[in-house]
Design a protein around this motif. Structure first.
Motif, PDB file in Angstrom:
ATOM      1  N   PRO A  20       0.627  -1.163  -0.104  1.00 28.92           N
ATOM      2  CA  PRO A  20      -0.011  -0.088  -0.002  1.00 28.92           C
ATOM      3  C   PRO A  20       0.773   1.280  -0.120  1.00 28.92           C
ATOM      4  CG  PRO A  20       0.270  -0.770   2.195  1.00 28.92           C
ATOM      5  CD  PRO A  20       0.921  -1.592   1.298  1.00 28.92           C
ATOM      6  N   ASN A  21       2.106   1.354   0.416  1.00 28.59           N
ATOM      7  CA  ASN A  21       2.639   2.278   0.326  1.00 28.59           C
ATOM      8  C   ASN A  21       4.258   2.495   0.012  1.00 28.59           C
ATOM      9  OD1 ASN A  21       3.599   0.652   2.385  1.00 28.59           O
ATOM     10  ND2 ASN A  21       3.743   1.829   4.204  1.00 28.59           N
ATOM     11  N   ASP A  22       4.835   1.713  -0.839  1.00 30.23           N
ATOM     12  CA  ASP A  22       6.080   1.834  -1.254  1.00 30.23           C
ATOM     13  C   ASP A  22       6.490   2.109  -2.667  1.00 30.23           C
ATOM     14  OD1 ASP A  22       6.825   0.717   1.232  1.00 30.23           O
ATOM     15  OD2 ASP A  22       7.059  -1.494   0.395  1.00 30.23           O
ATOM     16  N   VAL A  23       7.203   3.237  -2.876  1.00 26.84           N
ATOM     17  CA  VAL A  23       7.792   3.633  -4.395  1.00 26.84           C
ATOM     18  C   VAL A  23       9.077   2.821  -4.569  1.00 26.84           C
ATOM     19  CG1 VAL A  23       8.388   5.584  -5.689  1.00 26.84           C
ATOM     20  CG2 VAL A  23       6.733   5.752  -3.793  1.00 26.84           C
ATOM     21  N   LEU A  24       9.096   1.999  -5.757  1.00 24.56           N
ATOM     22  CA  LEU A  24      10.003   1.400  -6.345  1.00 24.56           C
ATOM     23  C   LEU A  24      10.686   1.851  -7.349  1.00 24.56           C
ATOM     24  CD1 LEU A  24       8.263  -2.116  -6.096  1.00 24.56           C
ATOM     25  CD2 LEU A  24       9.317  -0.775  -4.126  1.00 24.56           C
ATOM     26  N   ILE A  25      12.026   1.868  -7.541  1.00 28.61           N
ATOM     27  CA  ILE A  25      12.829   2.024  -8.687  1.00 28.61           C
ATOM     28  C   ILE A  25      13.519   0.870  -9.265  1.00 28.61           C
ATOM     29  CG2 ILE A  25      14.872   3.343 -10.166  1.00 28.61           C
ATOM     30  CD1 ILE A  25      13.881   5.810  -8.200  1.00 28.61           C
ATOM     31  N   ASN A  26      13.283   0.407 -10.315  1.00 22.40           N
ATOM     32  CA  ASN A  26      13.492  -0.950 -10.874  1.00 22.40           C
ATOM     33  C   ASN A  26      13.539  -2.139  -9.772  1.00 22.40           C
ATOM     34  OD1 ASN A  26      14.291   0.361 -13.054  1.00 22.40           O
ATOM     35  ND2 ASN A  26      16.336   0.549 -12.593  1.00 22.40           N
ATOM     36  N   GLY A  27      12.490  -2.127  -9.046  1.00 27.89           N
ATOM     37  CA  GLY A  27      12.165  -3.071  -8.022  1.00 27.89           C
ATOM     38  C   GLY A  27      12.994  -2.990  -6.722  1.00 27.89           C
ATOM     39  N   ALA A  31      11.299   4.585  -1.589  1.00 27.93           N
ATOM     40  CA  ALA A  31      10.641   5.564  -0.610  1.00 27.93           C
ATOM     41  C   ALA A  31       9.422   4.790  -0.085  1.00 27.93           C
ATOM     42  CB  ALA A  31       9.931   6.713  -1.170  1.00 27.93           C
ATOM     43  N   GLY A  32       9.018   5.274   1.072  1.00 30.80           N
ATOM     44  CA  GLY A  32       7.574   4.770   1.748  1.00 30.80           C
ATOM     45  C   GLY A  32       6.930   5.769   2.295  1.00 30.80           C
ATOM     46  N   ILE A  33       5.473   5.610   2.089  1.00 32.70           N
ATOM     47  CA  ILE A  33       4.585   6.656   2.255  1.00 32.70           C
ATOM     48  C   ILE A  33       3.584   6.241   3.527  1.00 32.70           C
ATOM     49  CG2 ILE A  33       2.780   8.235   1.514  1.00 32.70           C
ATOM     50  CD1 ILE A  33       4.141   7.783  -1.416  1.00 32.70           C
ATOM     51  N   LEU A  34       3.435   6.933   4.568  1.00 34.57           N
ATOM     52  CA  LEU A  34       2.424   6.662   5.539  1.00 34.57           C
ATOM     53  C   LEU A  34       1.560   7.561   5.621  1.00 34.57           C
ATOM     54  CD1 LEU A  34       4.846   4.827   8.296  1.00 34.57           C
ATOM     55  CD2 LEU A  34       3.317   3.783   6.617  1.00 34.57           C
ATOM     56  N   CYS A  45     -14.461  18.767  10.439  1.00 30.26           N
ATOM     57  CA  CYS A  45     -13.002  18.890   9.726  1.00 30.26           C
ATOM     58  C   CYS A  45     -12.097  17.483   9.671  1.00 30.26           C
ATOM     59  CB  CYS A  45     -12.161  19.763  10.424  1.00 30.26           C
ATOM     60  SG  CYS A  45     -11.436  19.539  11.796  1.00 30.26           S
ATOM     61  N   SER A  46     -11.504  17.305   8.676  1.00 32.46           N
ATOM     62  CA  SER A  46     -10.478  16.218   8.709  1.00 32.46           C
ATOM     63  C   SER A  46      -9.315  16.702   8.747  1.00 32.46           C
ATOM     64  CB  SER A  46     -10.634  15.604   7.289  1.00 32.46           C
ATOM     65  OG  SER A  46     -12.222  15.120   7.034  1.00 32.46           O
ATOM     66  N   TRP A  47      -8.498  15.742   9.101  1.00 31.35           N
ATOM     67  CA  TRP A  47      -7.007  16.068   9.365  1.00 31.35           C
ATOM     68  C   TRP A  47      -6.223  14.842   8.594  1.00 31.35           C
ATOM     69  CZ3 TRP A  47      -3.996  12.475  11.833  1.00 31.35           C
ATOM     70  CH2 TRP A  47      -4.708  12.055  12.918  1.00 31.35           C
ATOM     71  N   PHE A  48      -4.999  15.180   7.891  1.00 33.07           N
ATOM     72  CA  PHE A  48      -4.189  14.084   7.646  1.00 33.07           C
ATOM     73  C   PHE A  48      -2.696  14.359   7.822  1.00 33.07           C
ATOM     74  CE2 PHE A  48      -7.537  14.750   4.317  1.00 33.07           C
ATOM     75  CZ  PHE A  48      -7.607  13.038   3.987  1.00 33.07           C
ATOM     76  N   LEU A  49      -2.171  13.365   8.273  1.00 34.45           N
ATOM     77  CA  LEU A  49      -0.799  13.201   8.781  1.00 34.45           C
ATOM     78  C   LEU A  49       0.065  12.425   7.736  1.00 34.45           C
ATOM     79  CD1 LEU A  49       1.551  14.074  10.729  1.00 34.45           C
ATOM     80  CD2 LEU A  49       0.995  12.158  12.159  1.00 34.45           C
ATOM     81  N   VAL A  50       0.937  13.120   6.711  1.00 37.28           N
ATOM     82  CA  VAL A  50       1.403  12.274   5.683  1.00 37.28           C
ATOM     83  C   VAL A  50       3.144  12.190   6.050  1.00 37.28           C
ATOM     84  CG1 VAL A  50       2.041  12.303   3.373  1.00 37.28           C
ATOM     85  CG2 VAL A  50       0.068  13.238   4.188  1.00 37.28           C
ATOM     86  N   GLY A  51       3.702  11.056   6.141  1.00 37.74           N
ATOM     87  CA  GLY A  51       4.956  10.800   6.199  1.00 37.74           C
ATOM     88  C   GLY A  51       5.693  10.089   5.255  1.00 37.74           C
ATOM     89  N   ILE A  52       6.769  10.958   4.773  1.00 36.99           N
ATOM     90  CA  ILE A  52       7.290  10.099   3.407  1.00 36.99           C
ATOM     91  C   ILE A  52       8.803   9.978   3.810  1.00 36.99           C
ATOM     92  CG2 ILE A  52       7.895  10.601   0.895  1.00 36.99           C
ATOM     93  CD1 ILE A  52       5.453  12.504   0.983  1.00 36.99           C
ATOM     94  N   GLY A  53       9.313   8.821   3.665  1.00 34.77           N
ATOM     95  CA  GLY A  53      10.612   8.572   3.916  1.00 34.77           C
ATOM     96  C   GLY A  53      11.410   8.165   2.607  1.00 34.77           C
ATOM     97  N   ILE A  54      12.180   8.943   2.156  1.00 30.95           N
ATOM     98  CA  ILE A  54      13.045   8.789   0.886  1.00 30.95           C
ATOM     99  C   ILE A  54      14.460   8.506   0.855  1.00 30.95           C
ATOM    100  CG2 ILE A  54      13.545   9.900  -1.437  1.00 30.95           C
ATOM    101  CD1 ILE A  54      11.099  11.553  -1.088  1.00 30.95           C
ATOM    102  N   ASN A  55      14.905   7.599   0.498  1.00 33.07           N
ATOM    103  CA  ASN A  55      16.302   7.165   0.400  1.00 33.07           C
ATOM    104  C   ASN A  55      17.072   8.072  -0.589  1.00 33.07           C
ATOM    105  OD1 ASN A  55      15.572   5.052   2.352  1.00 33.07           O
ATOM    106  ND2 ASN A  55      15.816   3.543   0.777  1.00 33.07           N
ATOM    107  N   VAL A  56      17.580   9.074  -0.370  1.00 31.90           N
ATOM    108  CA  VAL A  56      18.162  10.031  -1.221  1.00 31.90           C
ATOM    109  C   VAL A  56      19.350   9.769  -1.384  1.00 31.90           C
ATOM    110  CG1 VAL A  56      18.814  12.474  -1.682  1.00 31.90           C
ATOM    111  CG2 VAL A  56      16.656  11.944  -0.361  1.00 31.90           C
ATOM    112  N   ALA A  57      20.560   9.520  -0.351  1.00 30.07           N
ATOM    113  CA  ALA A  57      21.838   9.450  -0.820  1.00 30.07           C
ATOM    114  C   ALA A  57      22.258   7.964  -0.506  1.00 30.07           C
ATOM    115  CB  ALA A  57      22.818  10.507  -0.070  1.00 30.07           C
ATOM    116  N   HIS A  58      21.449   7.168   0.295  1.00 31.18           N
ATOM    117  CA  HIS A  58      21.872   5.842   0.894  1.00 31.18           C
ATOM    118  C   HIS A  58      20.697   4.819   0.817  1.00 31.18           C
ATOM    119  CE1 HIS A  58      23.950   3.255   3.511  1.00 31.18           C
ATOM    120  NE2 HIS A  58      22.714   3.133   4.156  1.00 31.18           N
TER     121      HIS A  58
END
Length: 180
Positions: A20-27, A31-34, A45-58
């Protein structure tokens, strides 16, 4: 999926989303999104809390066996940098992260005034463009990671669950299971 060539490399890049929440490059997971959300009736009202972890350099090492077995990791730097110019690769990685944040913000602005069913359909349509339906994936059945099965994702349901086809031909809905 998307393919493109780096300005410094001829590597093909296939970007996909794994439910449900992973971004893949060539498998490889880059990145992961929660996302957490809640509707507060008393305040209407509604609220959303979005967390994105991206492996930038490692790309962190991931166990390939045992209880913590996981998908191979990857990082942006591997795909957009030049070995001759590390500084340019870091700059390009930062620009890409900024673009991701800006795109997410624009999407929220565009969809926040939509009815719930319409907004849900927008999410499913967008997600489905990046998913690889019909491709066999491995499902970790147990929280311990001790049992595995092969399934083929079919589609995302309006409530966000993933409909898959098991090898025995039965369709089932997944909610929190982990796909490799």
């Amino acid at each position: 999926s998307s393919s493109s060539s780096s300005s410094s490399s001829s590597l093909e890049k296939k970007v996909t989303v794994k439910w449900p929440n992973d971004v893949l490059i060539n498998g490889g997971k880059v990145a992961g999104i929660l996302i957490e959300s809640e509707y507060v009736p008393s305040e209407r009202c509604s609220w959303f809390l979005v967390g994105i972890g991206i492996n930038v350099a490692h790309a962190p090492p991931i166990d390939s066996e045992g209880r913590n077995k996981g998908r191979i990791s990857s990082c942006l730097f591997d795909y957009i940098s030049s070995l001759e110019n590390e500084e340019e690769g870091v700059t390009q990685s930062k620009e890409l992260v900024t673009q991701i944040v800006n795109t997410l913000s624009e999407w929220i602005d565009t969809t926040q005034h939509l009815e719930k069913d319409v907004a849900s359909e927008c999410v499913i349509t967008e997600w489905s463009q990046w998913a690889e339906f019909g491709k066999e994936v491995i499902l970790r059945d147990e929280p311990t990671g001790s049992s595995y099965a092969s399934v083929k994702p079919i589609r995302v349901e309006p409530d966000g669950r993933l409909r898959v086809l098991r090898r025995d031909g039965k369709e089932v809905l997944l909610c929190t299971e982990y796909l490799f």
